[in-house]
Design a protein around this motif. Structure first.
Motif, PDB file in Angstrom:
ATOM      1  N   THR A   1     -10.789  33.378   2.776  1.00  0.00           N
ATOM      2  CA  THR A   1     -12.009  32.775   2.234  1.00  0.00           C
ATOM      3  C   THR A   1     -13.209  33.707   2.349  1.00  0.00           C
ATOM      4  O   THR A   1     -14.169  33.579   1.599  1.00  0.00           O
ATOM      5  N   GLY A   2     -13.176  34.642   3.292  1.00  0.00           N
ATOM      6  CA  GLY A   2     -14.314  35.535   3.477  1.00  0.00           C
ATOM      7  C   GLY A   2     -15.220  35.055   4.595  1.00  0.00           C
ATOM      8  O   GLY A   2     -14.809  34.305   5.486  1.00  0.00           O
TER       9      GLY A   2
ATOM     10  N   ALA B   1      -7.214  39.043   6.888  1.00  0.00           N
ATOM     11  CA  ALA B   1      -7.212  37.628   7.254  1.00  0.00           C
ATOM     12  C   ALA B   1      -6.222  37.352   8.390  1.00  0.00           C
ATOM     13  O   ALA B   1      -6.454  36.457   9.219  1.00  0.00           O
ATOM     14  N   GLU B   2      -5.137  38.116   8.447  1.00  0.00           N
ATOM     15  CA  GLU B   2      -4.155  37.925   9.511  1.00  0.00           C
ATOM     16  C   GLU B   2      -4.754  38.121  10.890  1.00  0.00           C
ATOM     17  O   GLU B   2      -4.313  37.529  11.877  1.00  0.00           O
ATOM     18  N   MET B   3      -5.781  38.991  10.986  1.00  0.00           N
ATOM     19  CA  MET B   3      -6.417  39.276  12.269  1.00  0.00           C
ATOM     20  C   MET B   3      -7.376  38.178  12.703  1.00  0.00           C
ATOM     21  O   MET B   3      -7.605  37.976  13.892  1.00  0.00           O
ATOM     22  N   ALA B   4      -7.948  37.472  11.729  1.00  0.00           N
ATOM     23  CA  ALA B   4      -9.086  36.601  12.012  1.00  0.00           C
ATOM     24  C   ALA B   4      -8.753  35.464  12.956  1.00  0.00           C
ATOM     25  O   ALA B   4      -9.535  35.129  13.851  1.00  0.00           O
ATOM     26  N   GLU B   5      -7.579  34.849  12.785  1.00  0.00           N
ATOM     27  CA  GLU B   5      -7.252  33.675  13.584  1.00  0.00           C
ATOM     28  C   GLU B   5      -7.097  34.026  15.063  1.00  0.00           C
ATOM     29  O   GLU B   5      -7.349  33.202  15.937  1.00  0.00           O
TER      30      GLU B   5
ATOM     31  N   ASP C   1     -27.558  46.350  14.560  1.00  0.00           N
ATOM     32  CA  ASP C   1     -26.607  46.745  15.584  1.00  0.00           C
ATOM     33  C   ASP C   1     -25.221  46.469  15.017  1.00  0.00           C
ATOM     34  O   ASP C   1     -24.729  45.336  15.075  1.00  0.00           O
ATOM     35  N   PRO C   2     -24.580  47.475  14.393  1.00  0.00           N
ATOM     36  CA  PRO C   2     -23.299  47.239  13.720  1.00  0.00           C
ATOM     37  C   PRO C   2     -22.229  46.706  14.669  1.00  0.00           C
ATOM     38  O   PRO C   2     -22.131  47.126  15.836  1.00  0.00           O
ATOM     39  N   LEU C   3     -21.428  45.778  14.171  1.00  0.00           N
ATOM     40  CA  LEU C   3     -20.351  45.161  14.930  1.00  0.00           C
ATOM     41  C   LEU C   3     -19.021  45.455  14.236  1.00  0.00           C
ATOM     42  O   LEU C   3     -18.988  45.891  13.081  1.00  0.00           O
ATOM     43  N   SER C   4     -17.927  45.197  14.925  1.00  0.00           N
ATOM     44  CA  SER C   4     -16.606  45.436  14.342  1.00  0.00           C
ATOM     45  C   SER C   4     -16.385  44.520  13.152  1.00  0.00           C
ATOM     46  O   SER C   4     -16.922  43.412  13.082  1.00  0.00           O
ATOM     47  N   VAL C   5     -15.584  44.986  12.222  1.00  0.00           N
ATOM     48  CA  VAL C   5     -15.340  44.273  10.975  1.00  0.00           C
ATOM     49  C   VAL C   5     -13.920  43.725  10.959  1.00  0.00           C
ATOM     50  O   VAL C   5     -12.974  44.435  11.325  1.00  0.00           O
ATOM     51  N   VAL C   6     -13.788  42.478  10.555  1.00  0.00           N
ATOM     52  CA  VAL C   6     -12.467  41.885  10.341  1.00  0.00           C
ATOM     53  C   VAL C   6     -12.140  42.027   8.859  1.00  0.00           C
ATOM     54  O   VAL C   6     -12.731  41.360   8.016  1.00  0.00           O
ATOM     55  N   ASP C   7     -11.222  42.906   8.538  1.00  0.00           N
ATOM     56  CA  ASP C   7     -10.915  43.157   7.126  1.00  0.00           C
ATOM     57  C   ASP C   7      -9.529  42.673   6.736  1.00  0.00           C
ATOM     58  O   ASP C   7      -9.080  42.900   5.612  1.00  0.00           O
TER      59      ASP C   7
ATOM     60  N   MET D   1      -8.849  36.319  16.631  1.00  0.00           N
ATOM     61  CA  MET D   1     -10.087  36.870  17.175  1.00  0.00           C
ATOM     62  C   MET D   1     -11.068  35.768  17.554  1.00  0.00           C
ATOM     63  O   MET D   1     -10.934  34.618  17.141  1.00  0.00           O
ATOM     64  N   ALA D   2     -12.062  36.148  18.362  1.00  0.00           N
ATOM     65  CA  ALA D   2     -13.119  35.211  18.716  1.00  0.00           C
ATOM     66  C   ALA D   2     -13.853  34.793  17.447  1.00  0.00           C
ATOM     67  O   ALA D   2     -14.032  35.594  16.531  1.00  0.00           O
ATOM     68  N   PRO D   3     -14.270  33.530  17.355  1.00  0.00           N
ATOM     69  CA  PRO D   3     -14.929  33.054  16.133  1.00  0.00           C
ATOM     70  C   PRO D   3     -16.167  33.869  15.787  1.00  0.00           C
ATOM     71  O   PRO D   3     -16.985  34.173  16.655  1.00  0.00           O
ATOM     72  N   LEU D   4     -16.305  34.233  14.505  1.00  0.00           N
ATOM     73  CA  LEU D   4     -17.502  34.931  14.048  1.00  0.00           C
ATOM     74  C   LEU D   4     -18.682  33.973  13.956  1.00  0.00           C
ATOM     75  O   LEU D   4     -19.824  34.351  14.128  1.00  0.00           O
ATOM     76  N   HIS D   5     -18.401  32.726  13.645  1.00  0.00           N
ATOM     77  CA  HIS D   5     -19.391  31.650  13.737  1.00  0.00           C
ATOM     78  C   HIS D   5     -18.634  30.343  13.650  1.00  0.00           C
ATOM     79  O   HIS D   5     -17.555  30.260  13.081  1.00  0.00           O
ATOM     80  N   GLY D   6     -19.185  29.293  14.256  1.00  0.00           N
ATOM     81  CA  GLY D   6     -18.462  28.035  14.317  1.00  0.00           C
ATOM     82  C   GLY D   6     -17.443  28.047  15.430  1.00  0.00           C
ATOM     83  O   GLY D   6     -17.466  28.896  16.331  1.00  0.00           O
ATOM     84  N   GLU D   7     -16.515  27.089  15.390  1.00  0.00           N
ATOM     85  CA  GLU D   7     -15.558  26.922  16.481  1.00  0.00           C
ATOM     86  C   GLU D   7     -14.289  27.740  16.290  1.00  0.00           C
ATOM     87  O   GLU D   7     -13.567  27.994  17.247  1.00  0.00           O
ATOM     88  N   SER D   8     -13.990  28.127  15.070  1.00  0.00           N
ATOM     89  CA  SER D   8     -12.749  28.850  14.810  1.00  0.00           C
ATOM     90  C   SER D   8     -12.886  29.657  13.536  1.00  0.00           C
ATOM     91  O   SER D   8     -13.657  29.310  12.646  1.00  0.00           O
ATOM     92  N   ASN D   9     -12.119  30.734  13.447  1.00  0.00           N
ATOM     93  CA  ASN D   9     -12.068  31.504  12.210  1.00  0.00           C
ATOM     94  C   ASN D   9     -11.111  30.882  11.192  1.00  0.00           C
ATOM     95  O   ASN D   9     -11.074  31.321  10.043  1.00  0.00           O
ATOM     96  N   LEU D  10     -10.329  29.887  11.635  1.00  0.00           N
ATOM     97  CA  LEU D  10      -9.433  29.188  10.726  1.00  0.00           C
ATOM     98  C   LEU D  10     -10.196  28.030  10.096  1.00  0.00           C
ATOM     99  O   LEU D  10     -10.588  27.079  10.773  1.00  0.00           O
ATOM    100  N   LEU D  11     -10.413  28.105   8.805  1.00  0.00           N
ATOM    101  CA  LEU D  11     -11.205  27.096   8.108  1.00  0.00           C
ATOM    102  C   LEU D  11     -10.412  25.834   7.835  1.00  0.00           C
ATOM    103  O   LEU D  11     -10.912  24.713   8.034  1.00  0.00           O
ATOM    104  N   ALA D  12      -9.176  25.960   7.374  1.00  0.00           N
ATOM    105  CA  ALA D  12      -8.392  24.787   7.003  1.00  0.00           C
ATOM    106  C   ALA D  12      -6.915  25.141   7.058  1.00  0.00           C
ATOM    107  O   ALA D  12      -6.522  26.293   6.894  1.00  0.00           O
ATOM    108  N   ARG D  13      -6.113  24.124   7.328  1.00  0.00           N
ATOM    109  CA  ARG D  13      -4.661  24.280   7.304  1.00  0.00           C
ATOM    110  C   ARG D  13      -4.087  23.105   6.508  1.00  0.00           C
ATOM    111  O   ARG D  13      -4.520  21.961   6.682  1.00  0.00           O
ATOM    112  N   ASP D  14      -3.143  23.380   5.635  1.00  0.00           N
ATOM    113  CA  ASP D  14      -2.565  22.323   4.816  1.00  0.00           C
ATOM    114  C   ASP D  14      -1.084  22.593   4.643  1.00  0.00           C
ATOM    115  O   ASP D  14      -0.643  23.751   4.631  1.00  0.00           O
ATOM    116  N   SER D  15      -0.290  21.523   4.538  1.00  0.00           N
ATOM    117  CA  SER D  15       1.149  21.713   4.374  1.00  0.00           C
ATOM    118  C   SER D  15       1.739  20.547   3.602  1.00  0.00           C
ATOM    119  O   SER D  15       1.171  19.462   3.552  1.00  0.00           O
ATOM    120  N   LEU D  16       2.895  20.799   3.009  1.00  0.00           N
ATOM    121  CA  LEU D  16       3.645  19.775   2.290  1.00  0.00           C
ATOM    122  C   LEU D  16       5.120  20.015   2.556  1.00  0.00           C
ATOM    123  O   LEU D  16       5.626  21.123   2.357  1.00  0.00           O
TER     124      LEU D  16
END
Length: 321
Positions: free
Chosen positions: A302-303, A131-135, A123-129, A137-152
């Motif tokens: 990250t994919g 990265a700007e869109m991913a954050e 059952d084909p689903l919409s594709v997130v192609d 959108m509803a999580p594809l799996h897990g709690e968030s589509n954002l894996l990590a954030r880092d700053s300096l």
């Protein structure tokens, strides 16, 4: 767990490599009872799995085992940092090439023929192609589509930019990159006749592989042996598990050694890639050309699965700043 060099393989010196005489794990074609494994991959980048029917494949000539997610003995997940990638997908595929089923047969041709008759309803689903869109959108799996954030942050960049005589800002985009090593992913899983499995495979971290494989196969760590073999290049592309989980499951199912070796097309289709990066970089200097301020805003893709994504972000931060 035991780690050791595999005896009897070609020397690992420079001359062997240059002369094309270096033996890889996938050169072990004459192990008694050796079976050949092949993996059924998703045709869709994102879809629900409605049905996976392996009935016809099990009756194909030479077929010794056909496995799906239901046959994973332990944890059906792997990943260096976050164990979020299924060995064999249960209800959804998240990239074109996600593994759905696997076959062990007397020959590679028979194994591939069996894959052709496995029936999969998608059952084909919409594709997130992007990265700007991913954050957003509803999580594809897990709690968030954002894996990590880092700053300096160091100093007051806004004040520094205000003192600059020249400011240069540009948006850079790097593509996804395939590692393209000489030796594509492959190796042999051999039952040790005591309920455990010996793996001979080109990899980058035998200890880490063994820990994940023990959990996947439902074995004690002492029952998993990874024999380090020469690796024909990796560059981070064999940091993650590749064919080991499927080969191990098939070996336990059949009680025989199983060789799985990805050809170049399959390697490019499913192998871990270097992240595409979208970067806005702003640099300011004084009238003498001395750099006073530097700002980098980057988004790394990250994919579908985490793999080593957080560490890649940390490395990018180090280099960029």
């Amino acid at each position: 767990m035991e780690l050791k060099a595999q005896p009897g393989m070609a020397g690992t010196g420079v001359l062997q490599r240059i002369g094309g005489r270096l033996g890889y794990a996938t050169d072990q074609q004459h192990i008694p009872g050796l079976l050949h494994g092949a993996i059924l991959r998703s045709r869709y980048a994102h879809a629900r799995l409605l049905r996976v029917d392996t009935t016809r494949a099990r009756s194909m000539p030479g077929v010794r085992a056909v496995v799906t997610a239901e046959d994973v003995p332990g944890l059906n997940r792997f990943g260096i940092v976050v164990r979020d990638q299924p060995v064999l997908c249960e209800d959804r595929v998240r990239y074109e090439g996600d593994a759905i089923a696997a076959v062990a047969a007397d020959s590679l041709e028979q194994a591939r023929a069996a894959l052709e008759v496995i029936d999969v309803d998608y059952d084909p689903l919409s594709v997130v192609d992007q990265a700007e869109m991913a954050e957003q959108m509803a999580p594809l799996h897990g709690e968030s589509n954002l894996l990590a954030r880092d700053s300096l942050t160091r100093g007051d960049s806004e004040a520094a930019f205000a003192r600059c005589a020249v400011i240069v800002e540009h948006h850079y985009q790097t593509p996804r990159q395939m590692h393209a090593f000489m030796e594509t992913e492959g190796g042999v899983a051999i039952p040790d006749n005591n309920g455990g499995v010996v793996f001979r495979v080109g990899c980058q971290s035998g200890h880490r592989d063994a820990e994940q494989l023990a959990d996947i196969l439902g074995l004690k760590l002492s029952q998993v042996t990874v024999e380090a073999t020469p690796t024909g290049g990796a560059f981070g592309g064999k940091d993650e598990l590749t064919i080991q989980p499927v080969a191990g499951i098939l070996a336990l199912q059949t009680g025989l050694p199983v060789l799985v070796h990805l050809d170049r097309f399959e390697s490019c289709r499913v192998g871990i890639k270097r992240h595409p990066v979208s970067v806005v970089m702003t640099t300011g200097c004084d009238s003498q050309g001395r750099i006073l301020a530097h700002r980098v805003d980057a988004l790394l893709d990250t994919g579908a699965y985490a793999s080593l994504g957080p560490a890649v972000l940390e490395n990018f931060l180090d280099h960029a700043t």
